[in-house]
Enzyme design. Structure first.
Site, mmCIF file in Angstrom:
data_model
loop_
_atom_site.group_PDB
_atom_site.id
_atom_site.type_symbol
_atom_site.label_atom_id
_atom_site.label_comp_id
_atom_site.label_asym_id
_atom_site.label_seq_id
_atom_site.Cartn_x
_atom_site.Cartn_y
_atom_site.Cartn_z
ATOM 1 N N HIS A 1 -12.506 -31.653 7.675
ATOM 2 C CA HIS A 1 -11.744 -32.847 6.649
ATOM 3 C C HIS A 1 -10.946 -32.135 5.481
ATOM 4 C CE1 HIS A 1 -14.911 -30.719 4.033
ATOM 5 N NE2 HIS A 1 -13.975 -31.215 2.878
HETATM 6 C C1 UD1 Z 1 -13.953 -34.139 -2.166
HETATM 7 C C2 UD1 Z 1 -13.717 -33.463 -2.637
HETATM 8 C C3 UD1 Z 1 -13.259 -31.443 -1.143
HETATM 9 C C4 UD1 Z 1 -14.602 -31.444 -0.982
HETATM 10 C C5 UD1 Z 1 -15.305 -33.370 0.279
HETATM 11 C C6 UD1 Z 1 -16.747 -32.715 0.611
HETATM 12 C C7 UD1 Z 1 -12.047 -33.126 -4.619
HETATM 13 C C8 UD1 Z 1 -10.568 -32.725 -4.463
HETATM 14 N N1 UD1 Z 1 -12.275 -32.909 -2.702
HETATM 15 O O1 UD1 Z 1 -13.224 -34.622 -0.197
HETATM 16 O O2 UD1 Z 1 -13.125 -30.689 -1.927
HETATM 17 O O3 UD1 Z 1 -14.747 -30.940 0.122
HETATM 18 O O4 UD1 Z 1 -15.490 -33.986 -1.169
HETATM 19 O O5 UD1 Z 1 -17.164 -34.433 1.340
HETATM 20 O O6 UD1 Z 1 -12.526 -34.053 -5.409
HETATM 21 N N2 UD1 Z 1 -15.538 -42.412 1.566
HETATM 22 C C9 UD1 Z 1 -17.116 -42.887 1.967
HETATM 23 N N3 UD1 Z 1 -18.215 -42.806 1.530
HETATM 24 C C10 UD1 Z 1 -18.027 -41.940 0.013
HETATM 25 C C11 UD1 Z 1 -16.874 -40.923 -0.533
HETATM 26 C C12 UD1 Z 1 -15.703 -41.404 0.030
HETATM 27 O O7 UD1 Z 1 -16.343 -43.511 2.994
HETATM 28 O O8 UD1 Z 1 -19.294 -41.781 -0.250
HETATM 29 C C13 UD1 Z 1 -13.743 -42.083 2.187
HETATM 30 C C14 UD1 Z 1 -13.094 -42.566 1.678
HETATM 31 O O9 UD1 Z 1 -12.494 -42.802 2.735
HETATM 32 C C15 UD1 Z 1 -12.181 -41.615 0.571
HETATM 33 C C16 UD1 Z 1 -12.268 -40.564 1.455
HETATM 34 O O10 UD1 Z 1 -13.315 -40.681 2.456
HETATM 35 O O11 UD1 Z 1 -11.391 -41.976 0.624
HETATM 36 C C17 UD1 Z 1 -12.227 -38.879 1.248
HETATM 37 O O12 UD1 Z 1 -12.833 -39.511 -0.250
HETATM 38 P P1 UD1 Z 1 -12.736 -37.814 -1.642
HETATM 39 O O13 UD1 Z 1 -13.873 -38.240 -2.556
HETATM 40 O O14 UD1 Z 1 -11.106 -38.922 -1.520
HETATM 41 O O15 UD1 Z 1 -12.520 -36.757 -0.729
HETATM 42 P P2 UD1 Z 1 -13.041 -36.247 0.167
HETATM 43 O O16 UD1 Z 1 -11.916 -35.396 0.793
HETATM 44 O O17 UD1 Z 1 -14.385 -36.269 0.390
#
Ligand code: UD1
Length: 377
Positions: free
Chosen positions: A212
Site C-alpha cells: 500500500h
Molecule cells: C496510513 C499510514 C501508514 C500505515 C497505513 C496502514 C500515514 C502517513 N500513513 O496510510 O503508515 O501503514 O495507514 O493502513 O499515516 N481509506 C478508506 N477507509 C479507511 C481509511 C482510509 O477507504 O478507513 C482510504 C481513503 O481513500 C484514504 C486512503 O485509504 O484516502 C489512504 O488512507 P490514509 O489514512 O490517508 O493513509 P494510508 O495509506 O492508509
C-alpha cells in the site's frame, strides 16, 4: 481525594489499533496511579480498517472520537492537530501526558498539539529511522521524537538513532515490541478461525502479499511490474492478496483489478480482520509486503519475508529476522520466492524482548516517568 493522573492514549490508523491493547493493559497493571483515556482520531474510519480491530482485539470503546477522516498529508495532519488541541483545551482534567504510537499522521498531529500545550509526549516505537524522507512516516517519526520526553524503543537501533539526534540517554528505554505481544496472545484465536479452509488453501503452500506504500502503488509502471511478477509467482505458489483501499483504487484506475480477478491463482480480497490475516500469515510459505508491521510479524513467526522497500526503519527484521529487502527489483523477487520454495532461504531468530511482555514494560516506564515529573514539580 487524590485523583489519578490521566494519560491520553492516541490511535488513528490500523497499525495503531493493533499496538494499543497491550499498552492499555500494561498501564492498568503496572501504573496504578494512572487512568487512561482512549482517543481515536478517525484517520481510519470504516469497519474493515478500524472497527473490526476494536472488536477482535478487545479494545475499549474510545472515550473520544475526533472524526477527522481522509485527506491530503498536510490537511489530515492539520485536522488531527486542531481537533486534538481543542479536546485538550476543553477536557475536564488536563492529561498528565499524551501517549502516541508508531509513525502515522495521527501520531505526529497529536504529539504536536500536546507539546505546544506543554503536556509531555510519550512515544512508543520511538527511534526507528529509514533515513528516507520521501516517506511521510519518516517525517512523522523524526518530528514526533524531537518533541517527545519519554522515548520507548522496540529494538536497539532506536536507541542508537535517538542518541545520534542528541536525545538524553535517560529519556530512552528499550521495552520490546508491543505488536508482538498481540501476536502471541491472539495466535490461538486466529488459528481457530481457520481462514485457510474458507479460502481453500493448504498450510505452507501459499504466499501472502500486501502492498500500500505510495512508492509502490502510485507509479503506474511500477504497479504493473509488481502485478506481472505476482502473477508469475502465483503459478507455482498461490497468492492471497488483501487489498488496501489506496491500492484497490490505483488497480481499478489502471484496469489491473480485472486482470487480478481473472487470475485464478491470485485471491484478491478486501482488507482482512486481524485474526483472518494472522491466521493466514502464520501458516504461509512466504510473506511479500511493504508493511512495517508485517515485516516484524514475519520475523516473530519465523516466516520468510520479502520486503518491497528500498530501506527499512526496522533493521532488526533484516539483521536478525527473516526479512530481505527487495525494493522494486521484480527479478530478485521472483528469484527469492524460488529460493523459499526450494528451502534455500535464510533462517531468522526472534529479537530480544519480543516476548509478549512489552506492554507491561511500557506501563512501568509510564509510571516511573510520571512519578519523577511529580518529584521535580
Ligand atoms: C496510513 C499510514 C501508514 C500505515 C497505513 C496502514 C500515514 C502517513 N500513513 O496510510 O503508515 O501503514 O495507514 O493502513 O499515516 N481509506 C478508506 N477507509 C479507511 C481509511 C482510509 O477507504 O478507513 C482510504 C481513503 O481513500 C484514504 C486512503 O485509504 O484516502 C489512504 O488512507 P490514509 O489514512 O490517508 O493513509 P494510508 O495509506 O492508509
Amino acid at each position: 481525594m487524590h485523583s489519578k493522573d490521566i494519560v491520553a492514549c492516541v490511535v488513528g490508523a490500523r497499525p495503531n489499533f493493533v499496538k494499543m491493547g497491550p499498552i492499555l493493559r500494561g498501564i492498568e497493571a503496572c501504573a496504578p496511579n494512572v487512568q487512561t483515556r482512549l482517543i481515536h482520531t478517525g484517520q481510519h474510519y470504516d469497519d474493515a480498517m478500524s472497527d473490526s480491530f476494536f472488536r477482535q482485539l478487545g479494545l475499549p470503546h474510545p472515550d473520544v472520537h475526533l472524526s477527522v477522516g481522509s485527506g491530503r498529508q498536510g490537511e489530515q495532519t492539520a485536522k488531527i492537530l486542531d481537533s486534538y488541541e481543542r479536546w485538550l483545551l476543553d477536557c475536564e482534567q488536563t492529561p498528565a501526558a499524551t501517549l502516541v504510537v508508531g509513525d502515522v499522521n495521527s501520531t505526529v498531529g497529536c504529539a504536536l498539539a500536546s507539546a505546544k500545550l506543554q503536556i509531555p509526549v510519550i512515544h512508543v516505537e520511538a527511534g526507528l529511522r529509514s533515513f528516507d524522507r520521501r516517506m511521510p512516516e519518516e517525517i512523522n517519526r523524526v518530528v514526533t521524537d524531537a518533541i517527545s520526553e519519554l522515548l520507548l524503543v522496540s529494538e536497539p537501533s532506536g536507541r542508537v538513532n535517538l542518541l545520534k539526534e542528541g536525545k538524553p540517554d535517560e529519556s530512552i528505554r528499550l521495552c520490546g515490541n508491543v505488536m508482538i505481544d498481540v501476536l502471541r496472545s491472539q495466535l490461538d484465536a486466529a488459528t481457530a478461525l481457520d481462514p485457510l479452509r474458507k479460502m481453500g488453501l493448504t498450510e505452507n503452500q501459499y504466499a501472502v502479499w500486501t502492498m500500500h506504500r505510495p512508492s509502490n502503488v502510485d507509479d503506474p509502471e511500477q504497479l504493473r511490474r509488481f502485478v506481472d511478477a505476482m502473477i508469475q509467482i502465483s503459478q507455482p505458489l498461490p497468492v492471497v492478496f488483501p487489498v488496501h483501499p489506496r491500492t484497490r483504487n490505483r488497480l481499478e484506475t489502471l484496469g489491473l483489478w480485472q486482470t487480478l480477478e481473472a487470475t485464478s491463482t491470485i485471491l484478491a480480497t478486501d482488507p482482512l480482520s486481524y485474526h483472518e490475516l494472522l491466521g493466514l500469515t502464520s501458516k504461509a510459505k512466504v510473506i511479500i509486503t511493504d508493511s512495517g508491521g508485517l515485516q516484524e510479524e514475519a520475523t516473530a513467526l519465523e516466516i520468510p519475508c520479502l520486503t518491497l522497500r528500498e530501506n527499512t526503519e526496522r533493521p532488526i527484521t533484516v539483521d536478525e529476522g527473516t526479512s530481505v529487502l527487495v525494493g522494486h527489483d521484480v527479478g530478485l523477487l521472483v528469484k527469492l520466492v524460488n529460493d523459499v520454495i526450494e528451502n534455500k532461504f535464510k533462517q531468522g531468530k526472534c529479537p530480544q524482548l519480543w516476548d509478549g511482555s512489552a506492554g507491561r514494560r511500557v506501563g512501568t516506564e509510564v509510571a516511573t516517568f510520571l512519578a519523577s515529573r511529580k518529584k521535580l514539580s
